[in-house]
Write an enzyme that holds these catalytic residues in place. Sequence first.
Site, PDB file in Angstrom:
ATOM      1  N   SER A   1       3.232  -1.467  12.035  1.00  0.00           N
ATOM      2  CA  SER A   1       2.822  -0.660  10.883  1.00  0.00           C
ATOM      3  C   SER A   1       1.577   0.177  11.152  1.00  0.00           C
ATOM      4  O   SER A   1       1.465   1.306  10.663  1.00  0.00           O
ATOM      5  CB  SER A   1       2.576  -1.571   9.671  1.00  0.00           C
ATOM      6  OG  SER A   1       3.753  -2.247   9.321  1.00  0.00           O
TER       7      SER A   1
ATOM      8  N   HIS B   1      -2.765  -1.165   8.332  1.00  0.00           N
ATOM      9  CA  HIS B   1      -2.218   0.103   7.849  1.00  0.00           C
ATOM     10  C   HIS B   1      -3.316   1.157   7.769  1.00  0.00           C
ATOM     11  O   HIS B   1      -3.158   2.281   8.257  1.00  0.00           O
ATOM     12  CB  HIS B   1      -1.598  -0.080   6.463  1.00  0.00           C
ATOM     13  CG  HIS B   1      -0.352  -0.894   6.470  1.00  0.00           C
ATOM     14  ND1 HIS B   1       0.406  -1.096   5.332  1.00  0.00           N
ATOM     15  CD2 HIS B   1       0.278  -1.566   7.458  1.00  0.00           C
ATOM     16  CE1 HIS B   1       1.455  -1.860   5.623  1.00  0.00           C
ATOM     17  NE2 HIS B   1       1.390  -2.157   6.909  1.00  0.00           N
TER      18      HIS B   1
END
Length: 204
Positions: free
Chosen positions: A117, A173
């Site tokens: 991610s 993230h």
Amino acid sequence: MEQMGLTQATLIFIVANVFLSIIGFTNDRFVRWGLLTTEGVLKRQEWHRVLVSGFLHADPMHLFVNMLTLFFFGPLMEFVLGPQTFFLVYLGSLLAGSALALVMNAKNMDYAALGASGAVSGVLFSFCLYAPFEMIYFFGIIPIPAILFAVLYVAYSVYGMGARRDNIGHDAHLGGAIGGVLLTILLKPEIVPHFLNEISGLFG
């Protein structure tokens, strides 16, 4: 956004993620060896975890979502940046995501994370720099301008980091997104006037 065919670096990263993740799905020992943990990295100095964890996934759906996003945005950004620069942006975003996750969880020796991610967020935010008003389809349905998506993404990540109410790696993230933007600007500085021209065009 017109979909391009798979390009060299994007294909390499997708194959590497799929291959290593499939191994991990049936080999817990391999996952434990590569998992990003504060205890493993900060206490035992097992630095391979910072990189390897970005190629492992918790389950097939986790892998599918990340690779689907990379499939849609990777080829275009590889074309825009060039294969070598794209390669560096992807890996640099991965490392930036892992680094921020470790910094934010340095006192939590139980922290553990895995997944691409951070790297994929970096690619996505690189795209937002290049095409700020291109529509990104949220959940594949709701069209949102890339620049608005980026703002909401950062806001949600910051909120998630503070709330700690789910198992999503908000730290990675956000770190990956920041890494993607900074590396894109550093390695492809001409994207800054391009971005500013796109913004000014909205009001021109």
